[in-house]
Design an enzyme around this catalytic site. Structure first.
Site, PDB file in Angstrom:
ATOM      1  N   LYS A 165      -3.976 -10.538   1.607  1.00  0.00           N
ATOM      2  CA  LYS A 165      -2.565 -10.617   1.972  1.00  0.00           C
ATOM      3  C   LYS A 165      -2.293  -9.901   3.297  1.00  0.00           C
ATOM      4  O   LYS A 165      -2.970  -8.935   3.641  1.00  0.00           O
ATOM      5  CB  LYS A 165      -1.685 -10.074   0.849  1.00  0.00           C
TER       6      LYS A 165
ATOM      7  N   LYS B 152      -1.462   8.517  -3.948  1.00  0.00           N
ATOM      8  CA  LYS B 152      -1.011   9.056  -2.655  1.00  0.00           C
ATOM      9  C   LYS B 152      -1.575  10.443  -2.419  1.00  0.00           C
ATOM     10  O   LYS B 152      -1.871  10.816  -1.289  1.00  0.00           O
ATOM     11  CB  LYS B 152       0.516   9.067  -2.586  1.00  0.00           C
TER      12      LYS B 152
ATOM     13  N   LYS C  26       0.524  -4.150   6.384  1.00  0.00           N
ATOM     14  CA  LYS C  26       0.611  -3.282   7.562  1.00  0.00           C
ATOM     15  C   LYS C  26      -0.587  -2.330   7.650  1.00  0.00           C
ATOM     16  O   LYS C  26      -0.849  -1.760   8.695  1.00  0.00           O
ATOM     17  CB  LYS C  26       1.922  -2.506   7.612  1.00  0.00           C
TER      18      LYS C  26
HETATM   19  P1  ADP Z   1       2.272  -3.498   2.922  1.00  0.00           P
HETATM   20  O1  ADP Z   1       1.141  -4.105   2.155  1.00  0.00           O
HETATM   21  O2  ADP Z   1       2.460  -4.159   4.234  1.00  0.00           O
HETATM   22  O3  ADP Z   1       2.151  -2.002   3.028  1.00  0.00           O
HETATM   23  P2  ADP Z   1       4.200  -2.914   0.913  1.00  0.00           P
HETATM   24  O4  ADP Z   1       3.149  -2.757  -0.117  1.00  0.00           O
HETATM   25  O5  ADP Z   1       4.861  -1.696   1.477  1.00  0.00           O
HETATM   26  O6  ADP Z   1       3.595  -3.779   2.107  1.00  0.00           O
HETATM   27  O7  ADP Z   1       5.296  -3.888   0.330  1.00  0.00           O
HETATM   28  C1  ADP Z   1       6.669  -3.834   0.619  1.00  0.00           C
HETATM   29  C2  ADP Z   1       7.306  -5.089   0.036  1.00  0.00           C
HETATM   30  O8  ADP Z   1       6.920  -6.250   0.779  1.00  0.00           O
HETATM   31  C3  ADP Z   1       6.927  -5.372  -1.410  1.00  0.00           C
HETATM   32  O9  ADP Z   1       8.090  -5.830  -2.096  1.00  0.00           O
HETATM   33  C4  ADP Z   1       5.897  -6.467  -1.322  1.00  0.00           C
HETATM   34  O10 ADP Z   1       5.907  -7.318  -2.455  1.00  0.00           O
HETATM   35  C5  ADP Z   1       6.325  -7.229  -0.072  1.00  0.00           C
HETATM   36  N1  ADP Z   1       5.140  -7.756   0.617  1.00  0.00           N
HETATM   37  C6  ADP Z   1       4.172  -7.008   1.198  1.00  0.00           C
HETATM   38  N2  ADP Z   1       3.227  -7.770   1.775  1.00  0.00           N
HETATM   39  C7  ADP Z   1       3.597  -9.060   1.527  1.00  0.00           C
HETATM   40  C8  ADP Z   1       3.021 -10.325   1.868  1.00  0.00           C
HETATM   41  N3  ADP Z   1       1.889 -10.428   2.577  1.00  0.00           N
HETATM   42  N4  ADP Z   1       3.667 -11.444   1.474  1.00  0.00           N
HETATM   43  C9  ADP Z   1       4.827 -11.358   0.766  1.00  0.00           C
HETATM   44  N5  ADP Z   1       5.421 -10.189   0.413  1.00  0.00           N
HETATM   45  C10 ADP Z   1       4.826  -9.051   0.786  1.00  0.00           C
END
Ligand code: ADP
Ligand code: TRP
Length: 373
Positions: A237, A123, A240
């Site tokens: 995957k 970060k 956001k």
């Molecule tokens: P992002 O990749 O959107 O920033 P985060 O890394 O903040 O998401 O993840 C927040 C939570 O959501 C975690 O527990 C993660 O395992 C779950 N998560 C994130 N993206 C997915 C996805 N595409 N499918 C299933 N679970 C997800």
């Protein structure tokens, strides 16, 4: 000191913001809520909003208050029961002991140990990433001293550095045994165990030490590996951080726009609706989404489409069910009774202050800040 809580404690910090997508919803939020519901008979379940953690990296502070409340509402809209006395929903900053214990733990934490934390390093790099001013021909402009001009005003804060200590305080104040967190947080959980052990060794039994990560996985069942994929590029995957947002379905998306995203999702030329993530990642992802929306096993959902060749017909079904789900969710979100939610927060925060202060007092006595009784 270790037994102020009558039941063993499960605790987790819920980071939710306005741009949650269906991957976060089905992959993180629903499992946590399910866990809270099923375990609350035998455990005290602490679910809190880590508002003090939310500006360890720069944010727009005019939006924070709204986001905190929205955060709580999202969980309520997703089914977190507000009338369950064993589930506590609270804001971290409303329990000042979190900040106070953090300071004390800070003074027993090595600078070197914190510098090695992976999340801090990553970060920090992001926050400080230089934005170099370029001349018209694309060359970096320099000052008279020959230094490049960095337009990024952000420097990594001490708060970011300190993040794991605050997280340890969050956990140790309530003697939490089980702490469901994603893989990116296990290093912080290990730190909480480490500092708790060292404090206990030096001052006597101050803290309950959370279970090691392996035991946590046994208790919660390791993440089922659920991964919703990006609709445009189904080999990565849904996240956001996707810049275009075209392959991501946000919970706040207009249902008709979400439907369009599904209709233009990337598929393949096999003309066969089958669950085969390796060879048909796009179709399989849509089947996964449909199965989650219906709450049914994906194989069962896929079986119903056997022989269907027209992807358009299949996508239309997914698009319709997804937009119905979003419409329903958004209605639930706007209909959340704010008074009931605020009452829940107030009740939980009152109980949490009592529990946290009891632990804090023990620590204050141990380090000599308060007289011993
Ligand atoms: P992002 O990749 O959107 O920033 P985060 O890394 O903040 O998401 O993840 C927040 C939570 O959501 C975690 O527990 C993660 O395992 C779950 N998560 C994130 N993206 C997915 C996805 N595409 N499918 C299933 N679970 C997800
Ligand atoms: N750091 C966690 C995350 O980024 C959120 C969090 C803060 C947390 N304090 C916690 C999680 C204590 C579990 C326990 O997701």
């Amino acid at each position: 000191m270790k037994n102020t809580m009558t039941k063993p404690v499960i605790l987790t910090g819920l980071r939710a913001n306005n741009d949650l997508h269906i991957g976060n919803y089905f992959g993180a939020m629903l499992p946590i809520i399910d866990m809270a519901k099923t375990r609350s008979a035998d455990y005290q379940v602490n679910m809190f909003i880590p508002d003090l953690h939310s500006f360890t990296t720069p944010i727009d502070h005019s939006e924070l208050q709204g986001q905190i409340m929205n955060n709580a509402k999202l969980y309520a809209a997703a089914g977190l029961p507000l009338d369950n006395d064993n589930i506590h929903l609270y804001r971290q900053s409303y329990v000042p002991a979190h900040s106070e214990l953090t300071w004390i733990l800070d003074c027993f934490t090595g600078f070197g140990q914190m510098s090695r934390m992976t999340q801090f390093k990553e970060k920090r790099q992001k926050v400080e990433e230089p934005v170099i001013l370029l001349s018209q021909n694309g060359e970096p402009l320099t000052t008279e001293d020959g230094e490049e001009i960095d337009l990024n005003p952000n420097i990594a804060s001490l708060g970011l550095f300190n993040y794991p200590v605050l997280m340890a305080a969050d956990i140790l104040l309530y003697g939490a045994k089980y702490v469901p967190v994603g893989d990116d947080q296990t290093q912080h959980l290990e730190f909480a165990r480490d500092i708790a052990g060292r404090m206990n060794h030096r001052f006597g039994e101050l803290f309950t030490i959370p279970e090691p990560v392996k035991k946590q996985h046994e208790f919660f069942g390791k993440d089922q590996g659920l991964r919703i994929m990006d609709l445009v590029d189904p080999t990565k995957k849904m996240s956001k951080s996707d810049a275009t947002g075209k392959g991501v379905i946000f919970l706040g998306d207009d249902p008709s726009i979400a439907a369009k995203k599904v209709m233009s999702a990337t598929t393949d030329d096999k003309a066969s609706v089958r669950y085969d993530p390796t060879n048909q990642p796009g179709i399989s992802n849509l089947l996964d989404i449909l199965a989650l929306l219906r709450g049914k096993p994906v194989q069962e959902v896929a079986a119903a489409f056997e022989g269907l060749e027209r992807y358009g017909d299949f996508k239309k079904i997914v698009a319709d069910e997804l937009s119905q789900f979003l419409t329903g969710f958004q209605v639930r979100l706007t209909n959340i009774d704010s008074q009931a939610l605020l009452a829940k927060l107030a009740t939980s925060e009152s109980t949490m202050n009592k529990q946290a202060n009891a632990t804090l007092l023990g620590v204050q006595q141990a380090v000599g800040l308060r007289p011993r009784n």
